[in-house]
Design an enzyme around this catalytic site. Structure first.
Site, PDB file in Angstrom:
ATOM      1  N   LYS A  33     -85.534   7.139  22.888  1.00  0.00           N
ATOM      2  CA  LYS A  33     -84.556   6.091  22.598  1.00  0.00           C
ATOM      3  C   LYS A  33     -84.631   5.000  23.652  1.00  0.00           C
ATOM      4  O   LYS A  33     -84.581   3.800  23.342  1.00  0.00           O
ATOM      5  CB  LYS A  33     -83.142   6.674  22.565  1.00  0.00           C
ATOM      6  N   SER A  34     -84.744   5.397  24.923  1.00  0.00           N
ATOM      7  CA  SER A  34     -84.761   4.410  26.004  1.00  0.00           C
ATOM      8  C   SER A  34     -85.940   3.458  25.852  1.00  0.00           C
ATOM      9  O   SER A  34     -85.791   2.237  25.976  1.00  0.00           O
ATOM     10  CB  SER A  34     -84.836   5.119  27.357  1.00  0.00           C
ATOM     11  N   ARG A  38     -85.908  -0.597  24.566  1.00  0.00           N
ATOM     12  CA  ARG A  38     -86.490  -1.587  25.478  1.00  0.00           C
ATOM     13  C   ARG A  38     -87.625  -2.349  24.798  1.00  0.00           C
ATOM     14  O   ARG A  38     -87.740  -3.575  24.941  1.00  0.00           O
ATOM     15  CB  ARG A  38     -86.985  -0.890  26.760  1.00  0.00           C
ATOM     16  N   GLY A 107     -74.938   2.479  24.333  1.00  0.00           N
ATOM     17  CA  GLY A 107     -74.910   1.749  25.592  1.00  0.00           C
ATOM     18  C   GLY A 107     -76.017   0.725  25.692  1.00  0.00           C
ATOM     19  O   GLY A 107     -75.825  -0.374  26.223  1.00  0.00           O
ATOM     20  N   GLU A 350     -78.665  12.033  32.512  1.00  0.00           N
ATOM     21  CA  GLU A 350     -78.603  12.331  31.087  1.00  0.00           C
ATOM     22  C   GLU A 350     -79.022  13.773  30.787  1.00  0.00           C
ATOM     23  O   GLU A 350     -78.724  14.303  29.714  1.00  0.00           O
ATOM     24  CB  GLU A 350     -79.475  11.361  30.305  1.00  0.00           C
TER      25      GLU A 350
END
Length: 467
Positions: A33-34, A38, A107, A350
């Site tokens: 996901k990160s 991005r 977020g 996390e």
């Protein structure tokens, strides 16, 4: 404002399956996901279309693509493969203003998208789930104000919902980097969000973190590496200080997303809890993901770790492979779990819920520290973890900067209906406990679709593979 609709039907509360045999399973983990979000942002900031392969398709990434669409970006998925998406920036790099963005509880959406309004032709209103109203936003918005944007709050100051209006003129009058100061103690995403947009600001940006703690530095390093891969020039001359030179950003025409290593944590942790072996293919030998620290943490619990059959006991052992190598990571456990003592998790907060689940079933106490910022995540994760650990009969205590866990004998643990607090990692935490504790039920397990589209199906498939 509308958001993606996921329609999979799962019982609520969901009965977490008990592991009745040692595992011998392979779990293929969807994309990070990160990295997915991005890449989506950087593709939108470029000049040419970018094809992203292996994109995670989950609530958070769907929310990100819808946010970008609202700003005039085209996100087109391949007809035969929804995890391949082509992103086309708006004409002349000007984002559409006078629109609305729905952030859900993501977020990365609420903190990465508002800086794009600096390059929009009008104001943009941001809103989200009710739980998102409690998530801190002021440091990011304070940074945008220092860049000349105007922020209007429609509820509590420093929180969603709000409207960002772009500055009439962007950049410093003398052509030098604009100096901005923000306190990112509660989330590294404030720094990442500003860095992602800073390359397009005339004269560049000199960003300084003013808080006493800086959580999740690996996430910031990930952001820096991704920006530089897109042709940017961002450096960290010293901890808590970043210099971004003005550059045109353009990702390679095709990029591939790594598996989400943090989402692998519940599956690999299952090998310790249930015993046996769990394998995750495509594990990168070099990664900027905080989840890359997971093997060393599992090793401290007593697991045996290999990467394509080679010992992988400590994370630095991956240096035996070249940076482009990826292989199958295998975690093997015999059902015994050692207490950790004190473990600093500031670089990978996390992972804390998954690590806490394993620590709850260990043979000795553990203190997970450096994670005070988790109070500002989807929920107050420290408080939630203490509540749910106590709910099943073990003991836990919230610390100033973490959580202390005191396990009990297995026969003192008992089933319960566990709350998830609209937090995907609390749901996977509960499922992990359910591997060993009979009678665990999980409310709203489908909150996992935030980052894992079919967690319950993957969990059942893992348990079906046993010795």
């Amino acid at each position: 404002m509308n958001e993606p609709n996921h329609t999979a039907v799962v019982a609520d509360p969901w009965p977490a399956p008990l592991a009745t045999a040692s595992l011998d399973a392979t779990a293929t983990i969807p994309g990070s996901k990160s990295l997915s979000n991005r890449y989506l942002i950087l593709a939108a900031l470029g000049a040419d279309p970018v094809r992203i392969r292996g994109l995670l398709r989950s609530r958070d990434t769907d929310l990100m693509m819808n946010a970008l669409r609202a700003l005039g970006v085209t996100c087109r998925e391949d007809a035969d493969d929804p995890t391949t998406v082509t992103v086309t920036p708006p004409p002349n790099g000007v984002f559409t203003g006078c629109t609305e963005v729905y952030c859900g509880l993501a977020g990365t959406v609420m903190r990465f998208v508002p800086p794009l309004v600096l390059f929009a032709d009008g104001p943009v209103r941001f809103d989200g789930d009710e739980q998102a109203y409690a998530r801190p936003m002021e440091p990011l918005l304070f940074g945008l104000k220092q860049l000349g944007a105007h922020v209007e709050y429609h509820g509590q100051e420093g929180c969603l919902p709000f409207t960002v209006t772009p500055p009439k003129k962007l950049g410093s009058a003398d052509g030098k980097p604009i100096k901005i100061r923000v306190d990112s103690s509660s989330s590294s995403q404030f720094v990442s969000g500003l860095l992602l947009a800073a390359s397009r600001i005339p004269g560049g940006v000199l960003l300084r973190h003013t808080g006493r703690t800086l959580p999740s530095l690996p996430h910031i390093r990930m952001t820096m590496e991704d920006i530089n891969a897109a042709g940017g020039d961002v450096t960290m001359p010293e901890r808590g200080r970043w210099l971004v030179q003005p550059r045109d950003l353009d990702l390679p025409r095709t990029v591939t997303v790594e598996p989400d290593l943090s989402n692998a944590a519940p599956f690999l942790g299952a090998a310790l809890i249930a015993g046996g072996a769990v394998r995750v293919p495509n594990w990168p030998a070099h990664t900027t993901q905080p989840g890359g620290l997971l093997p060393s943490m599992l090793h401290k619990f007593g697991a045996t770790i290999t990467l394509d059959g080679e010992p992988f006991d400590e994370i630095n052992d991956c240096e035996m492979f070249n940076d482009d190598f990826s292989g199958t990571l295998c975690v093997t456990g015999d059902g015994s779990i050692h207490g950790l003592g004190e473990l600093d998790m500031s670089a990978a907060g996390e992972l804390a819920p998954s690590v806490a689940a394993i620590a709850t079933l260990a043979d000795g106490p553990s203190q997970l520290v450096g994670i005070g910022h988790l109070r500002g995540h989807e929920t107050n994760r420290l408080q939630a973890l203490v509540t749910e650990i106590e709910r099943v009969g073990a003991h836990a205590e919230e610390l100033d900067n973490g959580i202390a866990i005191e396990p009990v004998a297995d026969d003192e643990l008992h089933g319960a209906v566990m709350e998830t607090y609209a937090d995907h990692r609390m749901a996977t935490f509960a499922a992990m406990l359910g591997l060993r504790i009979p009678g665990i039920e999980v409310r709203d397990v489908q909150t996992t679709r935030k980052t894992i589209p079919d967690f319950t199906g993957m969990w059942a498939a893992m348990l079906a593979q046993h010795r």
